[in-house]
Write an enzyme that holds these catalytic residues in place. Sequence first.
Site, PDB file in Angstrom:
ATOM      1  N   LEU A   1       0.016  -3.017   8.964  1.00 31.35           N
ATOM      2  CA  LEU A   1      -0.466  -1.823   8.260  1.00 31.35           C
ATOM      3  C   LEU A   1      -1.721  -2.104   7.435  1.00 31.35           C
ATOM      4  CD1 LEU A   1       2.805  -0.402   6.584  1.00 31.35           C
ATOM      5  CD2 LEU A   1       1.718   0.439   8.620  1.00 31.35           C
TER       6      LEU A   1
ATOM      7  N   TYR B   1      -2.945  -8.145  24.590  1.00 32.73           N
ATOM      8  CA  TYR B   1      -1.739  -8.969  24.396  1.00 32.73           C
ATOM      9  C   TYR B   1      -0.582  -8.451  25.237  1.00 32.73           C
ATOM     10  CZ  TYR B   1      -3.106 -12.348  20.867  1.00 32.73           C
ATOM     11  OH  TYR B   1      -3.666 -13.427  20.240  1.00 32.73           O
TER      12      TYR B   1
ATOM     13  N   ASN C   1      -4.344 -12.047  14.158  1.00 29.39           N
ATOM     14  CA  ASN C   1      -3.405 -12.937  13.489  1.00 29.39           C
ATOM     15  C   ASN C   1      -1.972 -12.409  13.573  1.00 29.39           C
ATOM     16  OD1 ASN C   1      -3.006 -15.299  12.161  1.00 29.39           O
ATOM     17  ND2 ASN C   1      -3.474 -14.484  10.127  1.00 29.39           N
TER      18      ASN C   1
ATOM     19  N   TYR D   1     -14.847   1.267  10.261  1.00 27.47           N
ATOM     20  CA  TYR D   1     -13.418   1.610  10.317  1.00 27.47           C
ATOM     21  C   TYR D   1     -13.027   2.090  11.713  1.00 27.47           C
ATOM     22  CZ  TYR D   1      -8.871   3.377   8.848  1.00 27.47           C
ATOM     23  OH  TYR D   1      -7.516   3.588   8.722  1.00 27.47           O
TER      24      TYR D   1
ATOM     25  N   ASN E   1      -3.043  -8.552   0.241  1.00 24.83           N
ATOM     26  CA  ASN E   1      -3.979  -9.215  -0.688  1.00 24.83           C
ATOM     27  C   ASN E   1      -4.258  -8.359  -1.928  1.00 24.83           C
ATOM     28  OD1 ASN E   1      -5.689  -7.232   0.197  1.00 24.83           O
ATOM     29  ND2 ASN E   1      -7.170  -8.600   1.177  1.00 24.83           N
TER      30      ASN E   1
ATOM     31  N   GLN F   1      -1.607  -9.470  28.912  1.00 25.64           N
ATOM     32  CA  GLN F   1      -1.644 -10.906  29.191  1.00 25.64           C
ATOM     33  C   GLN F   1      -0.321 -11.620  28.898  1.00 25.64           C
ATOM     34  OE1 GLN F   1      -5.453 -12.416  28.624  1.00 25.64           O
ATOM     35  NE2 GLN F   1      -4.855 -14.545  28.373  1.00 25.64           N
TER      36      GLN F   1
ATOM     37  N   GLY G   1       0.823  -1.220   0.000  1.00 28.79           N
ATOM     38  CA  GLY G   1       0.000   0.000   0.000  1.00 28.79           C
ATOM     39  C   GLY G   1       0.848   1.257   0.000  1.00 28.79           C
ATOM     40  N   PHE G   2       0.170   2.379   0.175  1.00 22.46           N
ATOM     41  CA  PHE G   2       0.855   3.675   0.142  1.00 22.46           C
ATOM     42  C   PHE G   2       1.910   3.762   1.253  1.00 22.46           C
ATOM     43  CE2 PHE G   2       0.171   8.006   2.168  1.00 22.46           C
ATOM     44  CZ  PHE G   2       1.230   8.609   1.506  1.00 22.46           C
TER      45      PHE G   2
ATOM     46  N   THR H   1      -6.843  -3.267  -2.502  1.00 26.54           N
ATOM     47  CA  THR H   1      -7.065  -1.863  -2.865  1.00 26.54           C
ATOM     48  C   THR H   1      -5.898  -1.324  -3.702  1.00 26.54           C
ATOM     49  OG1 THR H   1      -6.076  -1.111  -0.794  1.00 26.54           O
ATOM     50  CG2 THR H   1      -8.462  -1.380  -0.797  1.00 26.54           C
TER      51      THR H   1
END
Length: 310
Positions: free
Chosen positions: A68, A154, A94, A140, A33, A157, A11-12, A36
């Site tokens: 990102l 995270y 993930n 968003y 992926n 924990q 991406g950008f 965009t």
Amino acid sequence: MANVIISGGNGFLGSHLSEKLIKEGFDLTIVDNLSTSKYIQVPNKAKFIKKSIEKFTTNEKFDFVIHLAARPSPEDYIKNPLATIDSNDLGTRNMLEIARKSDATFMYTSTSEVYGDPKIIPIPETYFGYVNPNGIRSCYDESKRFSEALIKAYERQYGLDVRIQRPFNVYGSRIREDGFYGRVIPRFIDQALRNQDITVHGNGRQTRSFLYIDDWIDATRKFLFNKKGEGKVLNIGNYKEINILNLAKLIIKLTNSNSRIIHLKPREEDPRRRAADITNVKKVLNWEPTVTLEEGLEVTINWLKNKNKL
Ligand code: UDP
């Protein structure tokens, strides 16, 4: 050299950061992926995996995990609310798991949109925001807010080293100007270079503060590699506010354009003002923006001129 994985590296923001890290000799894996993307713009030396981040699995260990991947353009994300949410909730989870298994440093690009339609300007990180949880932008802004909660979980924990940045309207070369991906700056420049009408939503008195890409890269590197960044949530942006009507006029001036300004209906739930309080990032990372809006616009105008042969 350290091993880095970046989601959304095509991406950008991602492609600029990837290029910089490759130049500095890092081993880089990019997962994107291309949902965009118009072009593939990953550096040759990076390992590129075309996959949605929420579906990506690996046993490889990394020193830095940078998440990102996102769909930040309002006109795009309101048309793709579930894919937008997925990269923020499932995708973040993930990437956090990849970081946890590697005991890596985790960096997240959240967003200034977590503040919604803020009542305090410039906005400090301590402001909790004014956000409609089920409004048109909630896919968003609320999913970004949720991902910040996930990241902090995270940290609490598992003791993971996490760093959350909130970028404010970054612009520069490689940002898409076309269709509903086009953010305001590249869109206005493209319209001005073609002498087409400049499309201001509403009366144009809504404001933003814009950050040039080189300043963003500088801040991101400092945040990533400085021990003082651990556990911090930092605004990465500009404190200088400009309203959208004045932005349109400035772009017309800098491009010597014959474009007229026209007013379209206001965007639903368009934040009325946005500008970053950067007191914290100055203190923690000794960083502040160095490129003026005029300078950054000149470079972006020349890039678009050459790219589209205008
Ligand atoms: N905007 C506009 N005309 C356009 C595109 C955007 O007036 O063709 C305005 C929009 O209403 C908003 C600002 O520019 O107030 C920034 O929009 P952008 O899509 O770049 O991102 P946002 O900051 O809203 O996430």
